[in-house]
Design a protein around this motif. Structure first.
Motif, PDB file in Angstrom:
ATOM      1  N   LEU A 155       0.820  -1.209   0.000  1.00 30.77           N
ATOM      2  CA  LEU A 155       0.000   0.000   0.000  1.00 30.77           C
ATOM      3  C   LEU A 155       0.855   1.260   0.000  1.00 30.77           C
ATOM      4  O   LEU A 155       1.825   1.358   0.749  1.00 30.77           O
ATOM      5  CB  LEU A 155      -0.924   0.000   1.224  1.00 30.77           C
ATOM      6  CG  LEU A 155      -1.844  -1.217   1.372  1.00 30.77           C
ATOM      7  CD1 LEU A 155      -2.515  -1.207   2.731  1.00 30.77           C
ATOM      8  CD2 LEU A 155      -2.884  -1.248   0.257  1.00 30.77           C
ATOM      9  N   TRP A 156       0.451   2.228  -0.813  1.00 28.10           N
ATOM     10  CA  TRP A 156       1.104   3.538  -0.888  1.00 28.10           C
ATOM     11  C   TRP A 156       0.051   4.627  -0.631  1.00 28.10           C
ATOM     12  O   TRP A 156      -1.146   4.376  -0.712  1.00 28.10           O
ATOM     13  CB  TRP A 156       1.700   3.761  -2.281  1.00 28.10           C
ATOM     14  CG  TRP A 156       2.934   2.971  -2.584  1.00 28.10           C
ATOM     15  CD1 TRP A 156       4.237   3.417  -2.546  1.00 28.10           C
ATOM     16  CD2 TRP A 156       3.009   1.604  -3.018  1.00 28.10           C
ATOM     17  NE1 TRP A 156       5.098   2.406  -2.911  1.00 28.10           N
ATOM     18  CE2 TRP A 156       4.380   1.290  -3.206  1.00 28.10           C
ATOM     19  CE3 TRP A 156       2.051   0.620  -3.251  1.00 28.10           C
ATOM     20  CZ2 TRP A 156       4.813   0.030  -3.620  1.00 28.10           C
ATOM     21  CZ3 TRP A 156       2.471  -0.642  -3.664  1.00 28.10           C
ATOM     22  CH2 TRP A 156       3.844  -0.924  -3.847  1.00 28.10           C
ATOM     23  N   GLY A 157       0.522   5.831  -0.339  1.00 23.25           N
ATOM     24  CA  GLY A 157      -0.389   6.948  -0.139  1.00 23.25           C
ATOM     25  C   GLY A 157      -0.666   7.207   1.323  1.00 23.25           C
ATOM     26  O   GLY A 157       0.235   7.110   2.170  1.00 23.25           O
ATOM     27  N   ASP A 158      -1.907   7.523   1.653  1.00 18.79           N
ATOM     28  CA  ASP A 158      -2.299   7.886   3.019  1.00 18.79           C
ATOM     29  C   ASP A 158      -2.655   6.643   3.838  1.00 18.79           C
ATOM     30  O   ASP A 158      -3.772   6.491   4.335  1.00 18.79           O
ATOM     31  CB  ASP A 158      -3.482   8.857   2.971  1.00 18.79           C
ATOM     32  CG  ASP A 158      -3.128  10.146   2.243  1.00 18.79           C
ATOM     33  OD1 ASP A 158      -2.310  10.906   2.782  1.00 18.79           O
ATOM     34  OD2 ASP A 158      -3.672  10.366   1.146  1.00 18.79           O
ATOM     35  N   VAL A 159      -1.677   5.763   3.956  1.00 19.15           N
ATOM     36  CA  VAL A 159      -1.897   4.490   4.640  1.00 19.15           C
ATOM     37  C   VAL A 159      -1.933   4.720   6.147  1.00 19.15           C
ATOM     38  O   VAL A 159      -1.040   5.381   6.695  1.00 19.15           O
ATOM     39  CB  VAL A 159      -0.782   3.487   4.290  1.00 19.15           C
ATOM     40  CG1 VAL A 159      -1.025   2.142   4.974  1.00 19.15           C
ATOM     41  CG2 VAL A 159      -0.681   3.317   2.776  1.00 19.15           C
ATOM     42  N   PRO A 160      -2.944   4.208   6.851  1.00 23.05           N
ATOM     43  CA  PRO A 160      -2.986   4.355   8.309  1.00 23.05           C
ATOM     44  C   PRO A 160      -1.722   3.802   8.962  1.00 23.05           C
ATOM     45  O   PRO A 160      -1.163   2.800   8.499  1.00 23.05           O
ATOM     46  CB  PRO A 160      -4.218   3.531   8.706  1.00 23.05           C
ATOM     47  CG  PRO A 160      -5.082   3.539   7.493  1.00 23.05           C
ATOM     48  CD  PRO A 160      -4.139   3.514   6.327  1.00 23.05           C
ATOM     49  N   ALA A 161      -1.290   4.458  10.017  1.00 25.70           N
ATOM     50  CA  ALA A 161      -0.056   4.045  10.690  1.00 25.70           C
ATOM     51  C   ALA A 161      -0.175   2.642  11.270  1.00 25.70           C
ATOM     52  O   ALA A 161       0.789   1.874  11.275  1.00 25.70           O
ATOM     53  CB  ALA A 161       0.297   5.039  11.801  1.00 25.70           C
ATOM     54  N   LEU A 162      -1.351   2.309  11.764  1.00 22.92           N
ATOM     55  CA  LEU A 162      -1.580   0.982  12.341  1.00 22.92           C
ATOM     56  C   LEU A 162      -2.529   0.212  11.433  1.00 22.92           C
ATOM     57  O   LEU A 162      -3.685   0.594  11.259  1.00 22.92           O
ATOM     58  CB  LEU A 162      -2.177   1.098  13.747  1.00 22.92           C
ATOM     59  CG  LEU A 162      -1.281   1.770  14.799  1.00 22.92           C
ATOM     60  CD1 LEU A 162      -2.023   1.895  16.114  1.00 22.92           C
ATOM     61  CD2 LEU A 162       0.016   0.991  14.990  1.00 22.92           C
ATOM     62  N   MET A 163      -2.012  -0.871  10.834  1.00 14.49           N
ATOM     63  CA  MET A 163      -2.817  -1.718   9.966  1.00 14.49           C
ATOM     64  C   MET A 163      -3.130  -3.030  10.681  1.00 14.49           C
ATOM     65  O   MET A 163      -2.345  -3.497  11.502  1.00 14.49           O
ATOM     66  CB  MET A 163      -2.049  -2.018   8.675  1.00 14.49           C
ATOM     67  CG  MET A 163      -1.879  -0.809   7.762  1.00 14.49           C
ATOM     68  SD  MET A 163      -3.445  -0.292   7.018  1.00 14.49           S
ATOM     69  CE  MET A 163      -3.820  -1.724   5.997  1.00 14.49           C
ATOM     70  N   PRO A 164      -4.276  -3.630  10.391  1.00 15.83           N
ATOM     71  CA  PRO A 164      -4.592  -4.924  11.003  1.00 15.83           C
ATOM     72  C   PRO A 164      -3.663  -6.010  10.480  1.00 15.83           C
ATOM     73  O   PRO A 164      -3.198  -5.948   9.331  1.00 15.83           O
ATOM     74  CB  PRO A 164      -6.035  -5.175  10.556  1.00 15.83           C
ATOM     75  CG  PRO A 164      -6.166  -4.424   9.276  1.00 15.83           C
ATOM     76  CD  PRO A 164      -5.319  -3.198   9.447  1.00 15.83           C
TER      77      PRO A 164
END
Length: 238
Positions: A155-164
């Motif tokens: 994932l690129w761009g505005d990816v949330p800092a915490l991913m599941p």
């Protein structure tokens, strides 16, 4: 429909992004060159609108009312050049050897179009509109380090800092068809590019031609965003 926030889905394919977003309360407008849902008899939600249009011809200013943009540009060329084949290595070397940068620009044209569209949308809206772009690990040497991942979905761009954390982050090799041309058999595992990759299995390449409907359907299923990822992004930006 009007009460739901608007998300734009570029290279929508089988609406992997859209189906999860709809379940989180979004309405979605998807853009692609063809209607894959009708072609492969897949269900489309009433909250997803499809526009048949080349993403390269899209101007982001028309998305000034959107609250989210998601995209999954085609990954086949990146995947191919990541393979340990002489011809694949030669192709990658030729792009790197092009001192004009024209070949690299061609390779990344669809990926870069996503960020151009975001910039144009933000300028028209007067505020930031988040963008999430998904692609394969093989894209990293060409477009730069990913901001996050969900298993094998980079994932690129505005990816949330915490991913599941996905249940299983390993790609599943090989393809299995039931012979009908309508069913794609493989384990449905979170975070896995379902069925692996065409280019990782020479037997699959020889068994199904590049224009085969089975191969095309398999490629679309591989590229389809898993629901846990699309729903998480939908909740995050809702």
């Amino acid at each position: 429909m009007k009460e739901r926030p608007l998300a734009i889905d570029l290279f929508t394919g089988l609406h992997g992004w859209g189906l999860g977003l709809v379940k989180e309360g979004w309405r979605v407008i998807g853009f692609d060159l063809e209607d894959m849902c009708t072609q492969f008899r897949q269900q489309r939600s009433e909250h997803i609108q499809l526009v048949i249009q080349d993403v390269l011809s899209v101007h982001g200013s028309q998305f000034k009312s959107a609250r989210l943009i998601v995209a999954s540009p085609p990954c086949q060329e990146y995947s191919y050049m990541a393979m340990p084949w002489t011809i694949a290595k030669a192709k990658a070397a030729a792009i790197r050897a092009d001192q004009t940068g024209a070949e690299l620009e061609r390779l990344n044209a669809l990926f870069n179009a996503c960020f151009r569209i975001q910039r144009e949308a933000c300028e028209a809206a007067g505020h930031h509109i988040p963008l999430i772009v998904e692609n394969v690990r093989g894209a990293i040497p060409w477009v730069g380090r990913a901001r996050g991942s969900f298993g094998s979905f980079m994932l690129w761009g505005d990816v949330p800092a915490l991913m599941p954390a996905p249940v299983n982050a390993r790609k599943v090799p090989g393809f299995r068809f039931d012979g009908s041309g309508k069913s794609f058999q493989s384990a449905s595992v979170e975070g896995v590019k379902v069925g692996g990759d065409w280019f990782s299995d020479p037997a699959s390449l020889s068994a199904f031609g590049s224009k085969s409907s089975k191969r095309k359907f398999a490629s679309a299923m591989i590229a389809k965003i898993p629901e846990p990822l699309s729903r998480f992004i939908g909740r995050t930006f809702r």
